[in-house]
Scaffold this motif. Sequence first.
Motif, PDB file in Angstrom:
ATOM      1  N   THR A  48       1.318  -1.577  -0.279  1.00 59.08           N
ATOM      2  CA  THR A  48      -0.204   0.336   0.065  1.00 59.08           C
ATOM      3  C   THR A  48       1.157   1.068   0.134  1.00 59.08           C
ATOM      4  O   THR A  48       2.344   1.085   0.527  1.00 59.08           O
ATOM      5  CB  THR A  48      -0.647  -0.271   1.004  1.00 59.08           C
ATOM      6  N   MET A  49       0.190   2.370  -0.685  1.00 59.08           N
ATOM      7  CA  MET A  49       1.505   3.322  -1.009  1.00 59.08           C
ATOM      8  C   MET A  49       1.115   4.808  -0.600  1.00 59.08           C
ATOM      9  O   MET A  49      -0.386   4.657  -1.553  1.00 59.08           O
ATOM     10  CB  MET A  49       1.479   3.554  -2.145  1.00 59.08           C
ATOM     11  N   HIS A  50       1.148   5.642   0.204  1.00 58.87           N
ATOM     12  CA  HIS A  50       0.364   7.112   0.294  1.00 58.87           C
ATOM     13  C   HIS A  50       1.277   7.552  -0.298  1.00 58.87           C
ATOM     14  O   HIS A  50       1.942   8.140  -0.210  1.00 58.87           O
ATOM     15  CB  HIS A  50       0.833   7.107   1.818  1.00 58.87           C
ATOM     16  N   GLN A  51      -0.078   8.243  -1.577  1.00 56.71           N
ATOM     17  CA  GLN A  51       0.040   9.370  -2.275  1.00 56.71           C
ATOM     18  C   GLN A  51      -0.672  10.052  -2.617  1.00 56.71           C
ATOM     19  O   GLN A  51      -1.788  10.294  -1.768  1.00 56.71           O
ATOM     20  CB  GLN A  51      -0.315   8.805  -3.962  1.00 56.71           C
ATOM     21  N   LYS A  52       0.138  11.033  -2.799  1.00 57.63           N
ATOM     22  CA  LYS A  52      -0.725  12.898  -2.525  1.00 57.63           C
ATOM     23  C   LYS A  52      -0.458  13.903  -3.215  1.00 57.63           C
ATOM     24  O   LYS A  52       0.575  14.356  -3.339  1.00 57.63           O
ATOM     25  CB  LYS A  52      -1.395  12.892  -1.150  1.00 57.63           C
TER      26      LYS A  52
END
Lengths: 337, 143
Positions: free
Chosen positions: A78-82
């Motif tokens: 899972t990757m947090h991207q913003k």
Amino acid sequence: MQPVDFTHSQSAHCESGVCSNLLTHKGLPMSEAMAFGMGGGLFFGYLPFIRLHNLPLVTYRAAAGGILKHFANAPGFTMHQKQFRDKEQAVAELDAALAQSIPVGLQTGVFWLPYFPRALRFHFNAHNLVVYGREGDDYLVSDPVFPTPVRCPVADMTRARFASGALAPKGKMYYFTQTPQTIDHHHFITEGIRFVCKLMIGSPFPLIGVKGIRFLAKRLEKWPHKLGKERADLHLGHVVRMQEEIGTGGGGFRFMYAAFLQESATLLQDPYLEQCAALFTQSGDTWRAFAASAARVCKDRPREEDTYQAMAATLRECAAKEEQVFSNLRTWLDDQQ
Amino acid sequence: MTEQEQSVTNGIATVSYQAGNDGRQQLISGDMWQPVNIVNRQAWDAIEKQIQHTREKIHRGSWSCLRYYMVINHMDTGLLAKYSNQLRIVVYLHTLPLFFKRLGTGTLQKYADIFDVTVEDLQQGKLRAPVYGTEQGEEHAAC
């Protein structure tokens, strides 16, 4: 703010380097070539309707962000991207992540990064790097194409994160929140190869893959007649410049892909992949011969054999070699099922 | 190695994949491959030619100094329009002395922030170095 204990490894390509460094930090050691191959990083596209400095776009790698996207969408990751509209919020969120000892990947515009050599500061907005700490007004940066970590003032980094133009990063930051302890190498390798095979030999679109290389060869032959010598040389130099993006060793990303196939052969104990890697190295060598010939033409010191027709023939040779190696890989994939 | 062929990386060692004697690809540290330097030099020559052409046009009063800052920072009207949040046609008009002279401080400040110069530099038509710095000296032009 205490800097994160982050191991910097230099790599030949920014996105696969950042991916490999971030995964290694999360306890999943992975070489750059492996990240490149598993992320389906190889490609060819000749897109004359997209212009860079008024010259046609030639790309030898998958779209920017493609490798990271592959891993972000893979099971177990899972990757947090913003992305951001507001610069202050972007800085605050980056600082908050660093305060939690999370090294953060950033997409930036090269032109605004002060530590880059002057000659490489073009408006290219898909350069990836990792920020792993902040000391006063400086970020501690692990830029994978540099031999050692560097420092970058917060103001400059913010400017680079909000560069405008094609592929504008809009302050994009990302980090892995979850990674598996081990991965199924066979699954990731076959999926990575399948993705590249589809693009290189399975696409009906004439401007991409092996067809794209042949299309470029056809166009390249006509350049001196159509554009005149000066513009033709500029176009030719541009093709080589795109091919030789920092550290690919002269062969687009072909040598890196060969390294991936060799590593895969060892991991899966499959000598067939080793043979494919050898073919791929030959393809890289042919690309390199093309670049050397083109450079002599651009420098106005051509040898007798350095004609546009001969260079087009070299490109067709590259296309033939890559068609063969990807056909072999497709057969290998069929055998895996 | 001649000056023309010197590395564009300013001596920063990059890494690249190269096959060893055993045929295995490995990461090798070193300067960039020479053909890369040649084609990069070619691109810079084209940009320098464009800068020279722009300087001449500014001296002749055909273009405003905004055009110089745009070219020396590798921008075109489209990209500068995005950075300054204006329409492309508006930026184009600002590259003409007639319209540039009438610009208010607010718009000039916007351009000054992008190019790391002062409003006075723009008003006085000073041709400063690009954002990335260069050995090129400043000179004045009638904006």
